[in-house]
Enzyme design. Structure first.
Site, PDB file in Angstrom:
ATOM      1  N   ASP A   1       4.007  -6.148   3.426  1.00  0.00           N
ATOM      2  CA  ASP A   1       3.841  -5.037   4.362  1.00  0.00           C
ATOM      3  C   ASP A   1       4.874  -5.179   5.472  1.00  0.00           C
ATOM      4  O   ASP A   1       5.381  -6.270   5.734  1.00  0.00           O
ATOM      5  CB  ASP A   1       2.410  -5.023   4.926  1.00  0.00           C
TER       6      ASP A   1
ATOM      7  N   ASP B   1       6.204   2.197   6.244  1.00  0.00           N
ATOM      8  CA  ASP B   1       4.943   1.464   6.162  1.00  0.00           C
ATOM      9  C   ASP B   1       4.042   2.254   5.226  1.00  0.00           C
ATOM     10  O   ASP B   1       3.504   3.283   5.631  1.00  0.00           O
ATOM     11  CB  ASP B   1       4.338   1.338   7.558  1.00  0.00           C
TER      12      ASP B   1
ATOM     13  N   HIS C   1       4.617   3.207  12.634  1.00  0.00           N
ATOM     14  CA  HIS C   1       3.630   4.287  12.826  1.00  0.00           C
ATOM     15  C   HIS C   1       4.175   5.379  13.748  1.00  0.00           C
ATOM     16  O   HIS C   1       3.430   6.028  14.484  1.00  0.00           O
ATOM     17  CB  HIS C   1       2.279   3.751  13.330  1.00  0.00           C
TER      18      HIS C   1
ATOM     19  N   HIS D   1       0.805  -1.225   0.000  1.00  0.00           N
ATOM     20  CA  HIS D   1       0.000   0.000   0.000  1.00  0.00           C
ATOM     21  C   HIS D   1       0.835   1.272   0.000  1.00  0.00           C
ATOM     22  O   HIS D   1       1.834   1.386   0.701  1.00  0.00           O
ATOM     23  CB  HIS D   1      -1.012  -0.001   1.148  1.00  0.00           C
TER      24      HIS D   1
ATOM     25  N   GLU E   1      -5.272   1.190   2.614  1.00  0.00           N
ATOM     26  CA  GLU E   1      -4.968   0.153   3.616  1.00  0.00           C
ATOM     27  C   GLU E   1      -5.081   0.664   5.036  1.00  0.00           C
ATOM     28  O   GLU E   1      -5.564  -0.033   5.920  1.00  0.00           O
ATOM     29  CB  GLU E   1      -3.558  -0.408   3.374  1.00  0.00           C
ATOM     30  N   GLU E   2      -4.592   1.884   5.266  1.00  0.00           N
ATOM     31  CA  GLU E   2      -4.514   2.387   6.647  1.00  0.00           C
ATOM     32  C   GLU E   2      -5.892   2.563   7.292  1.00  0.00           C
ATOM     33  O   GLU E   2      -5.999   2.723   8.502  1.00  0.00           O
ATOM     34  CB  GLU E   2      -3.714   3.700   6.713  1.00  0.00           C
TER      35      GLU E   2
HETATM   36 ZN   LIG Z   1       1.164  -1.106   6.348  1.00  0.00          ZN
END
Ligand SMILES: [Zn+2]
Length: 347
Positions: A244, A189, A324, A72, A223-224
């Protein structure tokens, strides 16, 4: 033997992608960049889904059930929720992260008219000389965090004069830095994996090879928020590799120098048969890998499963420290992930 990867090309593309804003809902520029990187590959067919994801199909050497890889391009970010009476901005989050992970970060607000305004994310009570211990003790939440704009405004009216409105996208500075093989940036990410997946296909085509069976690259853009790959995986596909990042931390086997096969996360176990295949490939090609379980994690493979996708799903990706948050990985993990994608396509 797998064809050699152009690591410099991989890091260059990753750096460009990291510097391209793409919070969930605002991903077109990053999707364009991916399309540009893939369009010259002989035989490739590229389409966009209505939702804005990229679907690139590479014809295979033999007939057989199709395969797909998904990664993603959308990232964490924010949107302007309110323009406050003091001219500063209240935000709403895009994706899951605690506010302290972006406190002090530089941002760019994208207006609906194509302009950008710089600013930074701060606690409303930011100055220790004014608020004392409250600065350390205040809870960080939607009400206590705000954007201070680098523009002369002290009222909602003046901020609206900058053409800023509710719903404008807020992009966090990624702060990309490459040092001694380490790549430090926000949004590894999952841009790290998008870069690995694309580099695997480029390596394959530059070596004059084709995938064993027809293979679809799906560059996901939601995706998030949980529904990225719910759409866009063609019906012919029987196996899906979700590429991922791997979660690094206490109790985890994953690290920044290996790729990881995740066998279970918050959505439960992945597909045993496909997991076994990925392990066999890693062993056969001496790909440095770990097996791990992620405690608070969901993937686009599961998004497709939940949407009714009847395929085997496995999850691989490079170890990313401080996910994150202000993330970091190492070139070795990126190479391992790229080689794993390559081995999968050729097997
Ligand atoms: Zn991810």
């Amino acid at each position: 033997m797998l064809p050699k990867i152009d690591t410099t090309g991989l890091i260059d593309f990753l750096t460009r992608l990291l510097n391209t804003p793409s919070p969930t809902g605002f991903t077109e520029q990053a999707i364009n960049l991916c399309e540009g990187a893939l369009q010259d590959i002989p035989g490739i067919q590229i389409q966009r889904t209505r939702k804005g994801a990229l679907v690139a199909t590479l014809p295979g050497a033999t007939d057989g059930p199709w395969r797909a890889l998904t990664a993603h391009v959308d990232t964490l970010g924010a949107m302007v929720k309110e323009i406050k009476p003091n001219g500063r901005l209240k935000m709403t989050k895009l994706g899951g992260f605690p506010w302290n992970t972006v406190e002090g970060e530089g941002v760019r607000v994208y207006t609906a008219f194509g302009e950008t305004v710089r600013g930074s994310i701060l606690l409303t009570k930011a100055s220790v000389h004014v608020y004392g211990q409250d600065v350390g003790k205040s809870e960080r939440n939607d009400d206590t965090m705000e954007i201070r704009l680098d523009a002369r405004t002290e009222s909602a009216e003046e901020t609206r004069g900058l053409e800023i409105e509710v719903g404008d996208f807020v992009v966090f500075d990624p702060r990309v830095e490459v040092t001694d093989g380490f790549v430090r940036s926000r949004h590894l990410d999952d841009k790290a994996c998008v870069a690995c997946m694309i580099q695997a296909v480029k390596t394959l085509s530059e070596a004059g090879l084709t995938p064993q069976v027809t293979t679809v690259l799906h560059v996901s853009n939601y995706e998030e928020v949980g529904h990225g790959a719910a759409a866009g995986i063609p019906a012919e596909v029987s196996e899906l590799i979700s590429v991922d990042m791997a979660a690094v931390g206490n109790g985890q086997t994953s690290d920044e120098f290996h790729a990881t096969l995740c066998v279970k996360d918050s959505g439960g176990p992945y597909h045993y048969g496909l997991n076994q295949k990925m392990r066999r490939l890693a062993e056969a090609y001496a790909i440095p890998y770990k097996i791990d379980i992620y405690p608070y994690y969901g993937s686009d493979g599961e998004a497709f499963w939940r949407a009714g996708g009847d395929v085997a799903v496995a999850l691989i990706g490079p170890g990313v420290d401080a996910s994150h948050n202000y993330e970091r990985t190492h070139t070795e993990a990126l190479e391992a992930t790229t080689r794993w994608c390559l081995a999968y396509m050729l097997d």
